[in-house]
Scaffold this active site. Structure first.
Site, PDB file in Angstrom:
ATOM      1  CB  SER A   1      -0.938   0.009   1.201  1.00 14.32           C
ATOM      2  OG  SER A   1      -1.803  -1.110   1.169  1.00 14.32           O
TER       3      SER A   1
ATOM      4  CG  HIS B   1      -2.072   3.640   3.555  1.00 13.57           C
ATOM      5  ND1 HIS B   1      -3.399   3.430   3.885  1.00 13.57           N
ATOM      6  CD2 HIS B   1      -1.564   2.418   3.275  1.00 13.57           C
ATOM      7  CE1 HIS B   1      -3.672   2.142   3.821  1.00 13.57           C
ATOM      8  NE2 HIS B   1      -2.571   1.511   3.450  1.00 13.57           N
TER       9      HIS B   1
END
Length: 322
Positions: A177, A229
């Site tokens: 991610s 993230h």
């Protein structure tokens, strides 16, 4: 949306009605995407190897917990109460290279900052990430080539791992991610630094910002490493200013037809300013992050509210105090 749409439109009679809502003016060739598909294959292959090593039936022999589905044999998943994403155990992920602060800082296993981005917690996890990678990465690779996009993917994943390690020190973390958010960040900075060549700029910007905001908002759910993230996003955002520069509007056409004598330079001054500032911030950020990490610093000690960036407690769930 791609950087070749305008060129195709003008060559086909200049009819722009069939073009996307925004496009850019360039005559660059379109690359063939092969690196992103290779990344997808590599991530899936690693997940299969992890499941083989996990061997749920053997390690849960005699236990009341049952692996699912049983017909998959040693490739069956951990009991859903243990891993609802249909994947291996946390012990197997840790063994295979998951990001774990104690092993990185005190166990001299810094390689986990890289290996973790090739591991996934389950089928749902790997499929969601790989579908996102296909939709985002292939388009970018077609526009900018495998070298630049590959660098953004790998360095963003590394940046996400560093940022995650500074704030999450009691749990393991896995997933691509951070690298994916790096590609999203690079798309945003590419739009900003190449602003003059885009049509319908505001629509393009709003669309991208909404997509990024939604994805970051999902990260406040429990058991989601939003720090990876965020770290990956800002790394990719800065790398976009450095690696994804395009010639200013009209420069390409002037080189082919010598039709615009006013376009004297390939890039605008603000593009070079963005590039320089981003390069400095990248160097300072990575240096500071690595120094803090290997000195054993906890980011939460310097930011009392930052834990809310990764999980916001509600009446339906609680967040671990990190």
């Amino acid at each position: 949306m791609t950087s070749r749409d305008l060129e195709r439109g003008t060559k086909n009679g200049g009819n722009s009605s069939n073009l996307p809502s925004y496009y850019v003016e360039t005559a660059e060739k379109q690359w063939t995407s092969w690196l992103i598909p290779m990344f997808v294959v590599a991530n899936i292959a690693v997940f299969i190897v992890v499941m083989y090593v996990n061997d749920c039936p053997k390690k849960n022999l005699g236990s009341e917990r049952s692996c699912v589905p049983k017909f998959l044999g040693r490739f069956s998943f951990q009991p859903l109460k243990e891993n609802p994403l249909f994947g291996p155990s946390s012990a197997t992920l840790e063994k295979m290279g998951a990001l774990e602060w104690n092993k990185v800082v005190r166990g001299d296993q810094g390689w986990r900052l890289i290996t973790c981005m090739w591991l996934h917690a389950g089928v749902i996890h790997v499929l969601a990430n790989m579908l996102s990678l296909v939709f985002i990465g292939i388009r970018l690779e077609q526009q900018f080539g495998f070298v630049r996009v590959g660098l953004i993917y790998l360095v963003s994943g590394f940046g996400g791992s560093i940022f995650s390690s500074l704030f999450i020190q009691r749990n393991i973390s896995v997933g691509a991610s951070g690298a994916l958010f790096g590609l999203l960040g690079a798309m945003l900075s590419e739009l900003l630094t190449n602003w003059t060549i885009y049509s319908n700029k505001i629509a393009a910007l709003l669309t991208l910002v909404v997509i990024i905001a939604i994805n970051l908002a999902v990260g406040i759910l429990p058991h989601v490493d939003n720090f990876a993230h965020i770290g990956g996003f800002f790394t990719g955002f800065l790398l976009g200013f450095v690696l994804l520069l395009r010639p200013q509007f009209g420069w390409v056409e002037s080189q082919h037809f010598r039709a615009d004598a006013h376009v004297k330079s390939k890039h605008k001054a603000y593009q070079y300013m963005f590039l320089l500032a981003a390069a400095v911030l990248l160097i300072v950020g990575f240096t500071l992050g690595l120094v803090m990490l290997f000195k054993g610093k906890n980011g939460n000690d310097h930011c009392s509210w930052c834990h809310y960036l990764s999980c916001v407690p509600t009446s339906k769930w609680k967040c671990e105090n990190r």
